[in-house]
Design a protein around this motif. Structure first.
Motif, PDB file in Angstrom:
ATOM      1  N   MET A   1     -32.005  14.975 -27.937  1.00 57.29           N
ATOM      2  CA  MET A   1     -32.640  13.661 -27.827  1.00 57.29           C
ATOM      3  C   MET A   1     -33.325  13.302 -29.148  1.00 57.29           C
ATOM      4  SD  MET A   1     -35.698  12.394 -25.278  1.00 57.29           S
ATOM      5  CE  MET A   1     -36.932  13.355 -26.152  1.00 57.29           C
ATOM      6  N   ILE A   2     -33.043  12.129 -29.663  1.00 49.03           N
ATOM      7  CA  ILE A   2     -33.669  11.667 -30.891  1.00 49.03           C
ATOM      8  C   ILE A   2     -35.105  11.238 -30.607  1.00 49.03           C
ATOM      9  CG2 ILE A   2     -33.609   9.895 -32.697  1.00 49.03           C
ATOM     10  CD1 ILE A   2     -30.570   9.819 -32.331  1.00 49.03           C
ATOM     11  N   ARG A   3     -36.017  11.686 -31.456  1.00 42.93           N
ATOM     12  CA  ARG A   3     -37.418  11.317 -31.297  1.00 42.93           C
ATOM     13  C   ARG A   3     -37.938  10.748 -32.620  1.00 42.93           C
ATOM     14  NH1 ARG A   3     -41.479  15.498 -28.568  1.00 42.93           N
ATOM     15  NH2 ARG A   3     -40.119  14.931 -26.842  1.00 42.93           N
ATOM     16  N   ILE A   4     -38.387   9.492 -32.579  1.00 44.36           N
ATOM     17  CA  ILE A   4     -39.027   8.856 -33.732  1.00 44.36           C
ATOM     18  C   ILE A   4     -40.528   8.845 -33.467  1.00 44.36           C
ATOM     19  CG2 ILE A   4     -39.249   6.741 -35.088  1.00 44.36           C
ATOM     20  CD1 ILE A   4     -36.397   6.013 -34.255  1.00 44.36           C
ATOM     21  N   ILE A   5     -41.290   9.488 -34.338  1.00 39.53           N
ATOM     22  CA  ILE A   5     -42.741   9.515 -34.215  1.00 39.53           C
ATOM     23  C   ILE A   5     -43.311   8.513 -35.219  1.00 39.53           C
ATOM     24  CG2 ILE A   5     -44.825  10.927 -34.345  1.00 39.53           C
ATOM     25  CD1 ILE A   5     -42.983  13.384 -33.876  1.00 39.53           C
ATOM     26  N   ASP A   6     -43.856   7.434 -34.700  1.00 42.05           N
ATOM     27  CA  ASP A   6     -44.416   6.400 -35.580  1.00 42.05           C
ATOM     28  C   ASP A   6     -45.854   6.749 -35.948  1.00 42.05           C
ATOM     29  OD1 ASP A   6     -44.198   3.402 -36.616  1.00 42.05           O
ATOM     30  OD2 ASP A   6     -46.165   3.677 -35.692  1.00 42.05           O
ATOM     31  N   SER A   7     -46.143   6.749 -37.263  1.00 37.43           N
ATOM     32  CA  SER A   7     -47.454   7.177 -37.759  1.00 37.43           C
ATOM     33  C   SER A   7     -48.323   6.030 -38.262  1.00 37.43           C
ATOM     34  CB  SER A   7     -47.252   8.201 -38.888  1.00 37.43           C
ATOM     35  OG  SER A   7     -46.554   9.337 -38.429  1.00 37.43           O
ATOM     36  N   MET A  29     -44.891  -0.983 -29.271  1.00 34.29           N
ATOM     37  CA  MET A  29     -44.075   0.151 -29.696  1.00 34.29           C
ATOM     38  C   MET A  29     -43.296   0.721 -28.516  1.00 34.29           C
ATOM     39  SD  MET A  29     -43.800   1.282 -32.798  1.00 34.29           S
ATOM     40  CE  MET A  29     -44.362   0.662 -34.384  1.00 34.29           C
ATOM     41  N   LYS A  30     -43.980   0.838 -27.398  1.00 35.52           N
ATOM     42  CA  LYS A  30     -43.318   1.342 -26.193  1.00 35.52           C
ATOM     43  C   LYS A  30     -42.172   0.419 -25.779  1.00 35.52           C
ATOM     44  CE  LYS A  30     -44.370   2.750 -21.430  1.00 35.52           C
ATOM     45  NZ  LYS A  30     -45.442   2.860 -20.402  1.00 35.52           N
ATOM     46  N   SER A  31     -42.372  -0.882 -25.946  1.00 35.09           N
ATOM     47  CA  SER A  31     -41.348  -1.854 -25.530  1.00 35.09           C
ATOM     48  C   SER A  31     -40.091  -1.782 -26.388  1.00 35.09           C
ATOM     49  CB  SER A  31     -41.921  -3.274 -25.545  1.00 35.09           C
ATOM     50  OG  SER A  31     -42.095  -3.742 -26.872  1.00 35.09           O
ATOM     51  N   ASP A  36     -43.622   7.943 -29.087  1.00 33.48           N
ATOM     52  CA  ASP A  36     -44.424   8.960 -29.771  1.00 33.48           C
ATOM     53  C   ASP A  36     -45.158   8.309 -30.930  1.00 33.48           C
ATOM     54  OD1 ASP A  36     -43.343  11.888 -28.758  1.00 33.48           O
ATOM     55  OD2 ASP A  36     -41.803  10.328 -28.657  1.00 33.48           O
ATOM     56  N   LEU A  37     -46.487   8.371 -30.904  1.00 26.77           N
ATOM     57  CA  LEU A  37     -47.303   7.728 -31.931  1.00 26.77           C
ATOM     58  C   LEU A  37     -48.319   8.716 -32.491  1.00 26.77           C
ATOM     59  CD1 LEU A  37     -48.176   4.311 -30.195  1.00 26.77           C
ATOM     60  CD2 LEU A  37     -46.256   4.793 -31.716  1.00 26.77           C
ATOM     61  N   GLU A  38     -48.408   8.758 -33.813  1.00 31.59           N
ATOM     62  CA  GLU A  38     -49.462   9.539 -34.455  1.00 31.59           C
ATOM     63  C   GLU A  38     -50.648   8.620 -34.726  1.00 31.59           C
ATOM     64  OE1 GLU A  38     -50.444  12.014 -38.560  1.00 31.59           O
ATOM     65  OE2 GLU A  38     -48.391  11.340 -38.171  1.00 31.59           O
ATOM     66  N   LEU A 197     -35.284  -5.355 -29.038  1.00 36.36           N
ATOM     67  CA  LEU A 197     -36.052  -5.178 -30.268  1.00 36.36           C
ATOM     68  C   LEU A 197     -36.754  -6.460 -30.716  1.00 36.36           C
ATOM     69  CD1 LEU A 197     -33.696  -2.898 -32.413  1.00 36.36           C
ATOM     70  CD2 LEU A 197     -35.489  -2.250 -30.799  1.00 36.36           C
ATOM     71  N   SER A 198     -36.705  -7.507 -29.896  1.00 40.25           N
ATOM     72  CA  SER A 198     -37.363  -8.754 -30.282  1.00 40.25           C
ATOM     73  C   SER A 198     -38.880  -8.601 -30.461  1.00 40.25           C
ATOM     74  CB  SER A 198     -37.050  -9.865 -29.271  1.00 40.25           C
ATOM     75  OG  SER A 198     -37.510  -9.524 -27.968  1.00 40.25           O
ATOM     76  N   PRO A 199     -39.548  -7.618 -29.784  1.00 45.73           N
ATOM     77  CA  PRO A 199     -40.988  -7.449 -30.046  1.00 45.73           C
ATOM     78  C   PRO A 199     -41.316  -7.057 -31.486  1.00 45.73           C
ATOM     79  CG  PRO A 199     -40.422  -6.460 -27.937  1.00 45.73           C
ATOM     80  CD  PRO A 199     -39.132  -6.814 -28.606  1.00 45.73           C
ATOM     81  N   LEU A 200     -40.316  -6.715 -32.289  1.00 38.90           N
ATOM     82  CA  LEU A 200     -40.567  -6.400 -33.696  1.00 38.90           C
ATOM     83  C   LEU A 200     -41.255  -7.557 -34.412  1.00 38.90           C
ATOM     84  CD1 LEU A 200     -37.288  -4.537 -34.731  1.00 38.90           C
ATOM     85  CD2 LEU A 200     -39.607  -3.576 -34.706  1.00 38.90           C
TER      86      LEU A 200
END
Length: 327
Positions: A1-7, A29-31, A36-38, A197-200
């Motif tokens: 599973m790919i995991r992106i941790i946003d810092s 971010m969840k949307s 995963d958030l730092e 991805l529109s919440p970007l």
């Protein structure tokens, strides 16, 4: 599973975050599928209730004090203390230092930060060496961006069969840009293809509000100007088949194409702009008259025309012909 941790929330202590803004940031971010958030200790103190459905990470100077921060999923540290809830961070600024990872094979998880210069070497071989030297330790790759290549390295790390990367929104803090990595993985490996991805766009607006800094209009994925086009052949192609000219459609990130007419435009671009404005014009000589004036003004101004300037030309042509615009 790919995991992106946003810092992102670990990089912005110099800015004033309100609790509601932090909550909204986590929700957005969840949307978009980032779970995963730092965060920093300062942000933790402002959060109040911790966000549901989000795994929180935090850099801590004294690992023995981690029990003072309930609700944190994993703690990052640089002291080399093993622990299931601890991630040891290694700063590696030169590929020749990769060998030092061997000393940490018994750790559950390592975050490898730095390696800015990897893009100048055989990066696939270096990534293989990192995995071999790490033994059974899980690796979170956090490339830094001194040479403008962090996003490319982060994406390559995943494409080489690895699972975890550390990024930040817009690349703040000298990191790979979360939104760019997310979109690149969607395009290259069909990662979260059904995720909205529109919440970007809302994330970008919030980022600008908090930092009081404007994101470049040409910033990949979220820049407001990246879907604006003027050149004639290019516009004609976009109208007919946009997938030949852009890697993803603007609707995927809450935007739309902005077609500007100018000195390079052709008849089809004028027809498109008329339709966009809801104007019906059937006589070709009127369309050609508009095109002629568009080219003249575009050449004089040395840029594409704004919508209001285009409509002014349409009004003038219709007035000369003694007509009213049908809309």
């Amino acid at each position: 599973m790919i995991r992106i941790i946003d810092s992102t929330l670990a990089m912005m202590d110099r800015f004033e975050w309100l609790p509601d803004q932090i909550a909204d940031f986590c929700s957005l971010m969840k949307s978009i599928g980032i779970l995963d958030l730092e965060i920093s200790e300062d942000i933790y103190g402002k959060m109040g209730e911790l966000p549901e459905g989000i795994r929180l990470y935090m850099m801590i100077g004294m690992p023995e004090k981690r029990h003072d921060y309930p609700g944190i999923y994993k703690f990052l540290h640089q002291k080399g203390i093993p622990g299931e809830d601890l991630i040891c961070q290694l700063q590696i600024n030169d590929i020749r230092e990769v060998i030092q990872i061997k000393s940490y094979q018994d750790y559950a998880c390592l975050r490898i930060k730095g390696l800015d210069d990897m893009i100048c070497h055989k990066y696939s071989g270096i990534m293989k060496n990192i995995k071999e030297n790490a033994g059974k330790a899980r690796i979170i790759f956090c490339p830094e961006n001194s040479f403008g290549c962090a996003t490319a390295l982060a994406v390559q790390w995943i494409l080489d069969g690895n699972n975890e990367i550390s990024t930040s929104f817009t690349g703040i803090g000298n990191r790979a840009a979360t939104e760019e990595v997310l979109m690149a993985l969607r395009i290259s490996s069909r990662y979260k293809v059904n995720q909205d991805l529109s919440p970007l766009i809302r994330l970008k607006e919030m980022f600008e509000d908090v930092t009081t800094e404007r994101v470049s209009p040409n910033k990949p994925v979220i820049g407001e100007a990246i879907f604006e086009f003027e050149a004639g052949v290019h516009v004609d192609g976009i109208i007919k088949n946009p997938s030949n000219f852009v890697p993803f459609l603007p609707e995927q990130v809450g935007r739309k194409f902005g077609i500007r007419v100018g000195k390079h435009s052709g008849k089809n671009a004028v027809i498109y702009k008329l339709g966009e404005a809801g104007i019906k014009m059937e006589e070709e000589k009127d369309i050609l008259a508009i095109l002629s004036e568009v080219k003249k003004q575009g050449s004089d101004l040395k840029r594409g025309l704004k919508d209001v300037e285009f409509l002014s030309i349409v009004n003038e042509v219709c007035a000369d012909e003694g007509k009213k615009m049908d809309s």
